[in-house]
Design a protein around this motif. Structure first.
Motif, PDB file in Angstrom:
ATOM      1  N   LEU A 200       0.833  -1.202   0.000  1.00 51.75           N
ATOM      2  CA  LEU A 200       0.000   0.000   0.000  1.00 51.75           C
ATOM      3  C   LEU A 200       0.868   1.253   0.000  1.00 51.75           C
ATOM      4  O   LEU A 200       0.596   2.213  -0.740  1.00 51.75           O
ATOM      5  N   ARG A 201       1.919   1.267   0.829  1.00 52.52           N
ATOM      6  CA  ARG A 201       2.812   2.422   0.873  1.00 52.52           C
ATOM      7  C   ARG A 201       3.549   2.623  -0.449  1.00 52.52           C
ATOM      8  O   ARG A 201       3.754   3.747  -0.901  1.00 52.52           O
ATOM      9  N   ARG A 203       2.486   1.901  -3.362  1.00 49.82           N
ATOM     10  CA  ARG A 203       1.567   2.376  -4.389  1.00 49.82           C
ATOM     11  C   ARG A 203       0.996   3.762  -4.086  1.00 49.82           C
ATOM     12  O   ARG A 203       0.880   4.611  -4.971  1.00 49.82           O
ATOM     13  N   GLU A 204       0.648   4.014  -2.798  1.00 47.86           N
ATOM     14  CA  GLU A 204      -0.089   5.231  -2.455  1.00 47.86           C
ATOM     15  C   GLU A 204       0.701   6.218  -1.601  1.00 47.86           C
ATOM     16  O   GLU A 204       0.268   7.352  -1.421  1.00 47.86           O
ATOM     17  N   GLY A 205       1.823   5.772  -1.042  1.00 49.42           N
ATOM     18  CA  GLY A 205       2.549   6.637  -0.119  1.00 49.42           C
ATOM     19  C   GLY A 205       2.004   6.516   1.295  1.00 49.42           C
ATOM     20  O   GLY A 205       1.203   5.631   1.609  1.00 49.42           O
ATOM     21  N   GLU A 206       2.396   7.449   2.153  1.00 50.76           N
ATOM     22  CA  GLU A 206       2.018   7.410   3.569  1.00 50.76           C
ATOM     23  C   GLU A 206       0.647   8.082   3.747  1.00 50.76           C
ATOM     24  O   GLU A 206       0.536   9.206   4.240  1.00 50.76           O
ATOM     25  N   THR A 207      -0.390   7.389   3.333  1.00 49.61           N
ATOM     26  CA  THR A 207      -1.751   7.908   3.402  1.00 49.61           C
ATOM     27  C   THR A 207      -2.309   7.770   4.818  1.00 49.61           C
ATOM     28  O   THR A 207      -1.772   7.007   5.636  1.00 49.61           O
ATOM     29  N   GLU A 209      -4.867   6.129   5.608  1.00 48.88           N
ATOM     30  CA  GLU A 209      -5.243   4.721   5.752  1.00 48.88           C
ATOM     31  C   GLU A 209      -4.032   3.869   6.137  1.00 48.88           C
ATOM     32  O   GLU A 209      -4.147   2.960   6.978  1.00 48.88           O
TER      33      GLU A 209
END
Length: 227
Positions: A200-201, A203-207, A209
């Motif tokens: 997840l990190r 792909r999306e970074g430190e979101t 979620e």
């Protein structure tokens, strides 16, 4: 959980390990067998307190210390001092058995509860015939024969053995881990959560979620861990 760990050892570490193993003096492997395993164990081992063993133990432990996947999967509290075995010739197999619940080292008096078992392969698959690590789990028997420098982790509660080596020699390190999280099911949940958080990190970074799920991971670890 059965897990393949790739590239635990570098090519240089593998070269060093093979040089030490090739020059070592081997003894009957029955010295570390429990009552049940003694009936079916037919291999050779390095004496635990030998100079070669100490050098190889340090090499293996350094490699594990930097391997993030090993830490995530095993969550080690204690690691039994790595041992080293050889299969081939007349000493060429290890029948089905279950490891002792608590392993005792004659060399340093260490006691480790065996939650997770690990084998690090030190000979290439083409160097020997047979020698598969056979692990029984809920899906049946799994045969494991990995490239030199790779390792396999599996629950120490598993029935397992080593198939006869019919050509060449199988070389490996093996040891046990007392985990901070005793339950294999709980370790598996934590590992799956950790791996999905990593993806997840990426792909999306430190979101938000990712931050929230990281908190969930650590709260579960806080609930289940024994340090």
């Amino acid at each position: 959980m059965l897990l393949h760990l790739k590239n635990v050892l570098t090519s240089e570490e593998l070269r060093q390990a093979r040089a030490l193993l090739d020059a070592a003096e081997w003894v009957d492997g029955s010295a570390t067998a429990g009552t049940q395993a003694l009936q079916s164990k037919n291999n050779q081992q390095l004496p635990q307190g030998s100079e070669a063993s100490r050098a190889l133990q340090a090499l293996i432990l350094r490699a594990l210390d930097r391997h993030a996947l090993f830490f995530s999967a095993a969550l080690p509290k204690k690691i039994f001092n790595p041992l080293f075995n050889r299969y081939g010739g007349e000493a060429n197999f290890y029948g089905k058995h279950v490891d002792n619940a608590v392993m005792y080292s004659r060399s340093n008096g260490q006691r480790v509860r065996s939650d997770v078992s690990c084998t690090v392969f030190l000979a290439e698959p083409h160097e020997y015939d047979g020698g598969e690590l056979v692990i029984d789990d809920t899906y049946g028997s799994r045969e494991v024969k990995l490239p030199a420098g790779d390792a396999v982790l599996y629950p120490s509660t598993s029935v397992h053995g080593v198939a006869p080596v019919t050509r060449g020699h199988r070389l490996a390190s093996f040891f046990w881990v007392e985990s901070m999280v005793r339950s294999d099911e709980q370790r598996r949940l934590l590992f799956d959560l950790d791996m999905n958080l990593m993806r997840l990190r990426e792909r999306e970074g430190e979101t938000p979620e990712a931050v929230g799920l990281t908190g969930t991971y650590h709260n579960l670890l806080r609930m289940w861990a024994d340090t």
